[in-house]
Design an enzyme around this catalytic site. Structure first.
Site, PDB file in Angstrom:
ATOM      1  N   HIS A 278       4.029  12.330  -2.501  1.00 47.99           N
ATOM      2  CA  HIS A 278       5.024  11.113  -2.742  1.00 47.99           C
ATOM      3  C   HIS A 278       4.912  10.693  -4.136  1.00 47.99           C
ATOM      4  O   HIS A 278       5.988  10.662  -4.904  1.00 47.99           O
ATOM      5  CB  HIS A 278       4.534  10.086  -1.763  1.00 47.99           C
ATOM      6  CG  HIS A 278       4.622  10.501  -0.308  1.00 47.99           C
ATOM      7  ND1 HIS A 278       5.788  11.029   0.161  1.00 47.99           N
ATOM      8  CD2 HIS A 278       4.000   9.701   0.562  1.00 47.99           C
ATOM      9  CE1 HIS A 278       5.411  11.011   1.405  1.00 47.99           C
ATOM     10  NE2 HIS A 278       4.528  10.264   1.819  1.00 47.99           N
TER      11      HIS A 278
ATOM     12  N   ASP B 150      -3.188  12.694   0.741  1.00 43.62           N
ATOM     13  CA  ASP B 150      -1.935  12.012   1.744  1.00 43.62           C
ATOM     14  C   ASP B 150      -0.745  11.616   0.993  1.00 43.62           C
ATOM     15  O   ASP B 150       0.280  11.525   1.575  1.00 43.62           O
ATOM     16  CB  ASP B 150      -2.738  10.972   2.183  1.00 43.62           C
ATOM     17  CG  ASP B 150      -2.036  10.094   3.412  1.00 43.62           C
ATOM     18  OD1 ASP B 150      -1.360  10.990   4.081  1.00 43.62           O
ATOM     19  OD2 ASP B 150      -1.871   8.953   3.645  1.00 43.62           O
TER      20      ASP B 150
ATOM     21  N   LYS C 269      15.072   7.456   0.538  1.00 39.86           N
ATOM     22  CA  LYS C 269      15.261   6.126   0.188  1.00 39.86           C
ATOM     23  C   LYS C 269      16.205   5.817  -0.842  1.00 39.86           C
ATOM     24  O   LYS C 269      16.258   6.697  -1.916  1.00 39.86           O
ATOM     25  CB  LYS C 269      13.873   5.480  -0.403  1.00 39.86           C
ATOM     26  CG  LYS C 269      12.743   5.405   0.729  1.00 39.86           C
ATOM     27  CD  LYS C 269      11.531   4.478   0.268  1.00 39.86           C
ATOM     28  CE  LYS C 269      10.615   4.682   1.253  1.00 39.86           C
ATOM     29  NZ  LYS C 269      10.860   3.563   2.548  1.00 39.86           N
TER      30      LYS C 269
ATOM     31  N   LYS D 255      -5.197   1.977   0.362  1.00 35.16           N
ATOM     32  CA  LYS D 255      -5.075   1.146   1.544  1.00 35.16           C
ATOM     33  C   LYS D 255      -5.919  -0.172   1.392  1.00 35.16           C
ATOM     34  O   LYS D 255      -6.614  -0.541   0.570  1.00 35.16           O
ATOM     35  CB  LYS D 255      -5.882   2.004   2.686  1.00 35.16           C
ATOM     36  CG  LYS D 255      -5.313   3.238   2.928  1.00 35.16           C
ATOM     37  CD  LYS D 255      -4.014   3.356   3.797  1.00 35.16           C
ATOM     38  CE  LYS D 255      -3.647   4.733   4.112  1.00 35.16           C
ATOM     39  NZ  LYS D 255      -2.469   4.659   4.929  1.00 35.16           N
TER      40      LYS D 255
END
Length: 493
Positions: free
Chosen positions: A234, A229, A176, A330
């Site tokens: 990340h 995850d 990004k 989430k």
């Protein structure tokens, strides 16, 4: 280019649109052939029709060009084999010879868009059939390993089949523009780097949240959880970009050396710290929104976290005493990924804040998604008598560059791999250093099933305990508003 998992979701949703954008901009080799590998049965013609139909769903209307898309899919081919079965790689070898016109094609790029269970299988099969030529490159998706032991085993497998320079462990966050711009912002501007340390910065937030649940990934997600995850790869990458020292030169080795140094400087968490510095959550039923345990393929007593907030410390001269608060989750109110740097307040407050609010320190927001950009908040005097100060914003977003696109992260990283530039890909020692920090946390949760797991209603900002965790430092989360569309929409807690 050989894509394993060519009939899967990642390929149609991310890889093919990225490759099409590169092709449209003439940034792919003219003679590139893309061979899809999967268990679903397609002919070349059927696969081209399938991709042509699917990628239209993931492209803006302005990006779609009928003749150009037809030309792009003419470079696609397909071979139906099971990547888990070694004997079927003979068919792959023959097809590569057919497409390249060479007996032993050497200029190969493999992309593993497969379930993680195949990450350790495919390179060994490629090696067995001598398809791991010295100029071949292989891109591996995350998660790279399930814990420290499995990551070390994967590194051993890959190093037995390829040299490190041939292995590209991809993290699309680093593709990004704003993630890369953070480096330019820090190291190309003399006014910020002198302030980038414990003397001027109070604390740092790193947030990456989504307003969706697990969708159809229940079987995968329940064995993974938010830490594996998102956090181990990340978020910790974004922490490294924020905290790293200036590289001696901007090349792959120097850059990645500094990333590893950050990972190795993370302050280890003991058992007492784990409950005080980590908040785990799991979304629950809220109105029409399902709770996590009501999702498909999720056990009714699941203790998998869908939210995690952590307080990290970095034990070095630059950052000693500065907490880094990271969170992911989430079913949040909105989708946003951003880094927020909170500067210390001025040593003496001379002016009254508008509305009799408490003094607000300067804040720098670097947003990766949506609406990529940078915001700097600072105090200015309100017009009129007296000295009443209000916080205002100076902001930049990529959509204000006169239509210049910020670019697709996958396109950028695939192009870097084709060019042989591994700078924005994760090196083996970084993978292991990251897992070395997070592995004790996973082991603790495994051994202590009573460790707290807090519920939070779907559509909220997570457990209230995550806010309490920050109060010790006098800090609070920066919560963007729902339906975030521009850089000035931030909600009060």
């Amino acid at each position: 280019m050989v894509i394993f998992g060519a009939s899967g979701d990642l390929t149609k949703r991310k890889l093919m649109p990225a490759l099409y954008s590169l092709y449209k901009e003439e940034r792919l080799p003219k003679e590139l052939s893309i061979l899809g590998i999967g268990r679903t049965v397609y002919t070349d013609t059927d696969y081209r029709s399938y991709i042509l139909k699917e990628i239209k769903l993931f492209l803006n209307s302005s990006e779609q060009d009928g003749p150009m898309m037809e030309s792009f899919v003419s470079h696609l081919y397909y071979l139906s084999i099971d990547p888990a079965i070694e004997s079927e790689y003979g068919q792959l070898s023959c097809r590569l010879e057919e497409l390249s016109g060479e007996e032993r094609p050497d200029n190969l790029l493999y992309y593993l868009a497969t379930p993680p269970s195949l990450y350790g299988v495919i390179p060994l099969h490629l090696k067995k059939w001598r398809l791991n030529s010295k100029h071949a490159r292989i891109i591996v998706e995350k998660p790279f390993g399930y814990d420290l032991e499995s990551a070390q085993e994967l590194n051993r497998i890959y190093s037995s089949a390829f040299d490190e320079r041939q292995i590209y462990r991809i993290d699309h966050f680093l593709g990004k523009e704003t993630a890369q711009n953070l480096l330019a912002f820090r190291f190309a501007n003399g006014i910020f780097e002198p302030l980038w340390n414990r003397n001027y910065i109070d604390y740092v937030e790193v947030t990456a949240v989504e307003n969706l649940g697990i969708e159809q990934r229940g079987g995968f997600y329940d064995t993974t959880g938010a830490l594996r995850d998102m956090v181990q790869n990340h978020l910790i990458q974004l922490v490294a970009l924020t905290a790293m020292e200036p590289p001696a030169a901007f090349n792959a080795d120097s850059f990645r050396n500094e990333v590893v140094k950050v990972y190795e400087s993370l302050t280890p968490l003991n058992e007492v710290d784990l409950d005080e510095h980590i908040v785990r959550g799991q979304y629950t039923v809220s109105g029409s929104k399902k709770g996590y345990r009501e999702e498909k393929n999720i056990p009714e007593d699941s203790r998998t976290e869908t939210y995690i907030a952590m307080k990290l410390g970095i034990s070095n001269w630059r950052w000693s005493g500065v907490p880094f608060y990271i969170r992911t989750g989430k079913q949040m109110p909105t989708k946003v990924t951003e880094i927020v740097v909170h500067f210390k307040e001025t040593p003496h407050q001379m002016f009254r804040m508008a509305g009799d609010k408490a003094p607000i320190a300067n804040k720098l927001i670097l947003r990766l998604q949506p609406n990529e950009g940078i915001v700097l908040k600072f105090g200015m005097k309100l017009p009129g008598p007296g000295f009443e100060v209000k916080q205002v914003m100076m902001d930049f977003s990529y959509d204000k560059l006169g239509g210049v696109p910020s670019g697709d992260a996958y396109a950028r990283l695939i192009e870097d791999c084709i060019q042989g530039d591994p700078t924005l890909f994760t090196r083996s020692d970084a993978v292991e250093a990251s897992w070395r920090f997070f592995d004790p946390i996973l082991q603790y949760w495994k051994e202590h099933t009573e460790a707290p797991l807090y519920g939070y209603p779907a559509g909220t900002w997570g457990p209230l305990e995550s806010e309490a965790m920050m109060h010790e430092h006098g800090a609070e989360w920066t919560n963007p508003c729902k339906n975030l569309t521009n850089t000035d929409e931030y909600c009060e807690l």
